[in-house]
Design a protein around this motif. Structure first.
Motif, PDB file in Angstrom:
ATOM      1  N   LEU A 242    -123.739  29.813   2.996  1.00 54.06           N
ATOM      2  CA  LEU A 242    -122.507  29.030   2.867  1.00 54.06           C
ATOM      3  C   LEU A 242    -121.996  28.577   4.233  1.00 54.06           C
ATOM      4  O   LEU A 242    -121.553  27.429   4.393  1.00 54.06           O
ATOM      5  CB  LEU A 242    -121.444  29.838   2.127  1.00 54.06           C
ATOM      6  N   ALA A 243    -122.064  29.459   5.229  1.00 49.90           N
ATOM      7  CA  ALA A 243    -121.639  29.090   6.580  1.00 49.90           C
ATOM      8  C   ALA A 243    -122.525  27.990   7.148  1.00 49.90           C
ATOM      9  O   ALA A 243    -122.029  27.039   7.776  1.00 49.90           O
ATOM     10  CB  ALA A 243    -121.651  30.318   7.495  1.00 49.90           C
ATOM     11  N   LEU A 244    -123.823  28.090   6.925  1.00 54.74           N
ATOM     12  CA  LEU A 244    -124.730  27.054   7.424  1.00 54.74           C
ATOM     13  C   LEU A 244    -124.509  25.722   6.714  1.00 54.74           C
ATOM     14  O   LEU A 244    -124.577  24.658   7.345  1.00 54.74           O
ATOM     15  CB  LEU A 244    -126.186  27.513   7.273  1.00 54.74           C
ATOM     16  N   LEU A 245    -124.242  25.776   5.430  1.00 56.39           N
ATOM     17  CA  LEU A 245    -123.941  24.556   4.683  1.00 56.39           C
ATOM     18  C   LEU A 245    -122.653  23.917   5.211  1.00 56.39           C
ATOM     19  O   LEU A 245    -122.615  22.700   5.471  1.00 56.39           O
ATOM     20  CB  LEU A 245    -123.814  24.872   3.192  1.00 56.39           C
ATOM     21  N   ALA A 246    -121.627  24.723   5.411  1.00 54.00           N
ATOM     22  CA  ALA A 246    -120.369  24.211   5.970  1.00 54.00           C
ATOM     23  C   ALA A 246    -120.580  23.655   7.370  1.00 54.00           C
ATOM     24  O   ALA A 246    -120.016  22.607   7.718  1.00 54.00           O
ATOM     25  CB  ALA A 246    -119.306  25.323   5.985  1.00 54.00           C
ATOM     26  N   LEU A 247    -121.393  24.323   8.164  1.00 56.91           N
ATOM     27  CA  LEU A 247    -121.689  23.851   9.510  1.00 56.91           C
ATOM     28  C   LEU A 247    -122.381  22.496   9.457  1.00 56.91           C
ATOM     29  O   LEU A 247    -122.020  21.568  10.188  1.00 56.91           O
ATOM     30  CB  LEU A 247    -122.555  24.863  10.255  1.00 56.91           C
ATOM     31  N   GLY A 248    -123.365  22.367   8.593  1.00 61.92           N
ATOM     32  CA  GLY A 248    -124.081  21.103   8.481  1.00 61.92           C
ATOM     33  C   GLY A 248    -123.179  19.959   8.055  1.00 61.92           C
ATOM     34  O   GLY A 248    -123.201  18.877   8.643  1.00 61.92           O
ATOM     35  N   VAL A 249    -122.352  20.197   7.048  1.00 56.68           N
ATOM     36  CA  VAL A 249    -121.431  19.156   6.579  1.00 56.68           C
ATOM     37  C   VAL A 249    -120.437  18.803   7.682  1.00 56.68           C
ATOM     38  O   VAL A 249    -120.180  17.630   7.956  1.00 56.68           O
ATOM     39  CB  VAL A 249    -120.699  19.618   5.289  1.00 56.68           C
ATOM     40  N   SER A 250    -119.881  19.826   8.325  1.00 58.21           N
ATOM     41  CA  SER A 250    -118.896  19.589   9.393  1.00 58.21           C
ATOM     42  C   SER A 250    -119.504  18.864  10.581  1.00 58.21           C
ATOM     43  O   SER A 250    -118.884  17.965  11.151  1.00 58.21           O
ATOM     44  CB  SER A 250    -118.280  20.907   9.856  1.00 58.21           C
ATOM     45  N   ALA A 251    -120.714  19.252  10.952  1.00 54.91           N
ATOM     46  CA  ALA A 251    -121.360  18.614  12.095  1.00 54.91           C
ATOM     47  C   ALA A 251    -121.673  17.138  11.796  1.00 54.91           C
ATOM     48  O   ALA A 251    -121.575  16.287  12.685  1.00 54.91           O
ATOM     49  CB  ALA A 251    -122.636  19.359  12.467  1.00 54.91           C
ATOM     50  N   LEU A 252    -122.031  16.843  10.561  1.00 60.33           N
ATOM     51  CA  LEU A 252    -122.341  15.455  10.195  1.00 60.33           C
ATOM     52  C   LEU A 252    -121.103  14.576  10.066  1.00 60.33           C
ATOM     53  O   LEU A 252    -121.180  13.357  10.227  1.00 60.33           O
ATOM     54  CB  LEU A 252    -123.141  15.422   8.896  1.00 60.33           C
ATOM     55  N   THR A 253    -119.977  15.192   9.736  1.00 58.44           N
ATOM     56  CA  THR A 253    -118.751  14.404   9.539  1.00 58.44           C
ATOM     57  C   THR A 253    -117.807  14.450  10.738  1.00 58.44           C
ATOM     58  O   THR A 253    -116.786  13.780  10.723  1.00 58.44           O
ATOM     59  CB  THR A 253    -118.008  14.881   8.286  1.00 58.44           C
ATOM     60  N   ALA A 254    -118.151  15.251  11.744  1.00 61.91           N
ATOM     61  CA  ALA A 254    -117.255  15.389  12.917  1.00 61.91           C
ATOM     62  C   ALA A 254    -117.354  14.180  13.829  1.00 61.91           C
ATOM     63  O   ALA A 254    -118.296  13.496  13.931  1.00 61.91           O
ATOM     64  CB  ALA A 254    -117.593  16.646  13.696  1.00 61.91           C
TER      65      ALA A 254
END
Length: 124
Positions: free
Chosen positions: A112-124
């Motif tokens: 879940l943390a990696l998924l959140a990281l991926g989404v956040s990194a792509l939308t940041a």
């Protein structure tokens, strides 16, 4: 990699014909040792990238969470599991371990943390 190994390979290997508990444990130890080494390299790289840049909190928090969970797995959970598998490989008959459930829960949190990281990194 975490999803494939932790949630597919690990439980399925014990269902394969001819795979005994000692063989499955031996395979599992090798596979998870390799996975954890790769995860550690990635954790160092992500930590370095976060430290070198100025990412938003939405990137820092899940990155830190994934690294903390990995550290807990490597330093707290895995040593106990390794001692237990050593005993089983030495011939002891032990009951099921709750430590495995803790490791699985940690894997789920890490995913879940990696998924959140991926989404956040792509939308940041």
């Amino acid at each position: 990699m975490v999803l494939a190994i932790s949630f597919l390979e690990a439980p399925l290997k014990f269902r394969a014909p001819g795979v005994t508990v000692p063989v499955g444990l031996g395979i599992g130890r090798l596979v998870f040792r390799a996975l954890n080494r790769v995860e550690t390299v990635f954790a160092v790289a992500v930590t370095g990238a976060v430290a070198a840049g100025d990412p938003p909190v939405s990137v820092v928090v899940p990155a830190g969470g994934a690294v903390v969970v990995l550290a807990a797995q490597l330093l707290v959970i895995r040593p106990g599991l390794n001692r237990r598998s050593d005993r089983i490989l030495a011939g002891e008959d032990l009951p099921r371990s709750r430590a495995h459930l803790l490791y699985i829960a940690a894997e789920a949190v890490k995913v879940l943390a990696l998924l959140a990281l991926g989404v956040s990194a792509l939308t940041a």
